[in-house]
Motif scaffolding. Structure first.
Motif, PDB file in Angstrom:
ATOM      1  N   GLU B  83       0.931  -1.399   0.201  1.00 19.32           N
ATOM      2  CA  GLU B  83       0.094   0.439  -0.003  1.00 19.32           C
ATOM      3  C   GLU B  83       0.829   1.379  -0.150  1.00 19.32           C
ATOM      4  OE1 GLU B  83      -2.434   0.846   3.501  1.00 19.32           O
ATOM      5  OE2 GLU B  83      -3.877   2.050   2.075  1.00 19.32           O
ATOM      6  N   GLN B 103      -5.978   1.251   1.158  1.00 18.31           N
ATOM      7  CA  GLN B 103      -6.706   2.365   0.265  1.00 18.31           C
ATOM      8  C   GLN B 103      -5.816   2.902  -0.954  1.00 18.31           C
ATOM      9  OE1 GLN B 103      -9.320   4.790   2.133  1.00 18.31           O
ATOM     10  NE2 GLN B 103      -8.786   3.272   4.097  1.00 18.31           N
ATOM     11  N   SER B 104      -7.005   2.971  -2.819  1.00 19.10           N
ATOM     12  CA  SER B 104      -6.432   3.298  -3.496  1.00 19.10           C
ATOM     13  C   SER B 104      -7.418   4.069  -4.530  1.00 19.10           C
ATOM     14  CB  SER B 104      -5.966   2.164  -4.045  1.00 19.10           C
ATOM     15  OG  SER B 104      -7.334   1.016  -4.653  1.00 19.10           O
ATOM     16  N   LYS B 105      -8.596   4.854  -3.717  1.00 19.89           N
ATOM     17  CA  LYS B 105      -9.477   5.293  -4.702  1.00 19.89           C
ATOM     18  C   LYS B 105      -9.296   6.315  -4.911  1.00 19.89           C
ATOM     19  CE  LYS B 105     -14.154   6.721  -3.912  1.00 19.89           C
ATOM     20  NZ  LYS B 105     -15.184   6.825  -2.803  1.00 19.89           N
ATOM     21  N   GLN B 106      -8.123   7.303  -4.590  1.00 16.26           N
ATOM     22  CA  GLN B 106      -7.861   8.391  -5.294  1.00 16.26           C
ATOM     23  C   GLN B 106      -6.745   8.372  -6.075  1.00 16.26           C
ATOM     24  OE1 GLN B 106      -9.171  10.798  -4.868  1.00 16.26           O
ATOM     25  NE2 GLN B 106     -10.180  10.095  -2.770  1.00 16.26           N
ATOM     26  N   LEU B 122     -16.303  -3.837   0.101  1.00 14.46           N
ATOM     27  CA  LEU B 122     -15.132  -2.515  -0.884  1.00 14.46           C
ATOM     28  C   LEU B 122     -15.561  -1.587  -1.885  1.00 14.46           C
ATOM     29  CD1 LEU B 122     -11.906  -3.834  -0.882  1.00 14.46           C
ATOM     30  CD2 LEU B 122     -12.396  -2.310   1.191  1.00 14.46           C
ATOM     31  N   SER B 125     -18.937  -0.106  -0.108  1.00 14.47           N
ATOM     32  CA  SER B 125     -18.228   1.339   0.405  1.00 14.47           C
ATOM     33  C   SER B 125     -17.659   2.584  -0.775  1.00 14.47           C
ATOM     34  CB  SER B 125     -17.231   1.368   1.107  1.00 14.47           C
ATOM     35  OG  SER B 125     -15.751   0.506   0.763  1.00 14.47           O
ATOM     36  N   GLU B 127     -14.735   1.767  -2.771  1.00 14.04           N
ATOM     37  CA  GLU B 127     -14.022   1.894  -2.498  1.00 14.04           C
ATOM     38  C   GLU B 127     -13.182   0.652  -3.630  1.00 14.04           C
ATOM     39  OE1 GLU B 127     -10.390   3.009  -1.283  1.00 14.04           O
ATOM     40  OE2 GLU B 127     -11.577   3.263  -0.078  1.00 14.04           O
TER      41      GLU B 127
END
Lengths: 196, 167
Positions: B83, B103-106, B122, B125, B127
């Motif tokens: 990550e 956390q990789s959304k952006q 995921l 939500s 994600e």
């Protein structure tokens, strides 16, 4: 031997799917043939998708696809009395797509009560193209999603075995074609009733 | 007092288990087989250009190994990215498998990377945009349409009609 036959049938299935869906490949056969195309997929109660098919007369000249024409109803009835307009889709062992086989030419004598489809030669390029055809892909994924977890897991394992057999069948077939042994000759005759 | 505590613990355990039941794991081999077919419906992924990375944390390292093997066994190039290294290690990657805790959304949105996961929560939500869940003991595709669009990907209607869609 059995896996080879399944492999050849799978090749033929995806090849014929390409024939009608993409229309940009070359046949090894010459003259006119009658081909099926998957038209639509309809989920069935038993979980297996069904393909609605159409039949068309495909025109081949010098090994190149030139177009297709519709078949008059009278001729359709005469040629394919047993071909229902819906076929079960199969994938993997005992789940092979049969909706794409070529009908046996009229001159081929068919035993009373039996109907046959013909698997046609396939080349590697056509097979690769067919693997990206949406119709085949949708049938594949729908099949998988309709299975229980255990069935789907087993199918994935079987699929890898089938792909190996398919690759071997392709290689064997290409080798035979290069020797000119299969030009204009059907590879295999498959009783439709056995595959329904 | 003690019996009440015991009942509370049992009740809490049952509640927790049922909450996680929706995230029942699909075997990595099956996940990869389904995702491989899904990729064929993504207009943004050109045949032959597929490159997958598996984003993981310390707690999902074992899952990462299984996924990498499954992708490679199916002929898909796959690499593992921790990550913390996501911002610098996704060169050429067009699909990111997101494991729990990542956390990789952006990053996916910024780089036009399709995010996939075997953890349905995921997707729910937002994600990840495409995931797999188990429904009635059958695999089910889940698609988060907003996230999918934000990542610059588009799945054909043929696939969407087979999936559970989250707006």
């Amino acid at each position: 031997m059995r896996s080879f036959v399944w492999g050849v049938l799978a090749c033929a299935a995806i090849f014929a799917a390409t024939a009608t869906a993409q229309m940009d490949f070359q046949f090894h056969a010459k003259g006119e043939i009658v081909a099926f195309a998957a038209k639509d997929f309809i989920p069935q109660d038993n979980g297996l998708p069904t393909a609605s098919v159409r039949l068309a007369k495909v025109l081949i000249h010098n090994g190149t696809y030139e177009g297709e024409t519709s078949i008059p109803l009278s001729e359709l009835n005469r040629r394919t009395p047993l071909l229902k307009m819906h076929f079960k889709l199969y994938r993997g062992p005992k789940r092979l797509g049969i909706f794409t086989y070529e009908a046996v030419p009229e001159e081929k004598k068919i035993k009373k009560g039996e109907d046959y489809l013909r698997a046609i030669p396939v080349d590697k390029d056509a097979a690769i193209k067919a693997l990206t055809a949406n119709t085949t892909e949708q049938a594949d994924i729908l099949n998988l999603l309709n299975m229980t977890m255990d069935e789907a897991t087993a199918a994935v394992k079987n699929e890898s075995k089938l792909n190996e057999a398919l690759a071997k069948a392709e290689a064997d077939e290409i080798a035979l074609l290069q020797k000119g042994k299969l030009d204009n000759k059907p590879l295999i005759f498959l009783p439709v009733s056995a595959e329904k | 007092m003690r019996p009440k505590c015991f009942i509370a613990v049992v009740f809490f355990s049952c509640f927790t288990l049922s909450a996680f039941a929706g995230d029942a794991a699909i075997p990595p081999d099956l996940q990869v087989s389904i995702f491989k077919k899904v990729f064929g419906f993504d207009k943004a992924i050109q045949p032959g250009s597929l490159k997958v990375a598996v984003a993981f944390t310390d707690s999902s390292a074992a899952l990462k190994d299984q996924l990498i093997k499954a992708f490679q066994d199916s002929g898909i190039a796959a690499s593992a990215v921790k990550e913390e290294q996501l911002s610098t290690s996704l060169n050429g990657v067009n699909v990111l498998y997101v494991t729990p805790g990542v956390q990789s959304k952006q990053i996916c949105q910024k780089n036009g990377i399709l995010s996939i996961t075997g953890t349905p929560s995921l997707v729910e939500s937002g994600e990840a945009s495409v995931g797999l869940s188990v429904l009635d003991n059958k695999p089910k595709i889940i698609v988060h349409l907003k996230q999918l669009k934000a990542e610059g990907h588009e799945l054909s209607a043929n696939l969407l009609q087979l999936a559970k869609l989250i707006q």
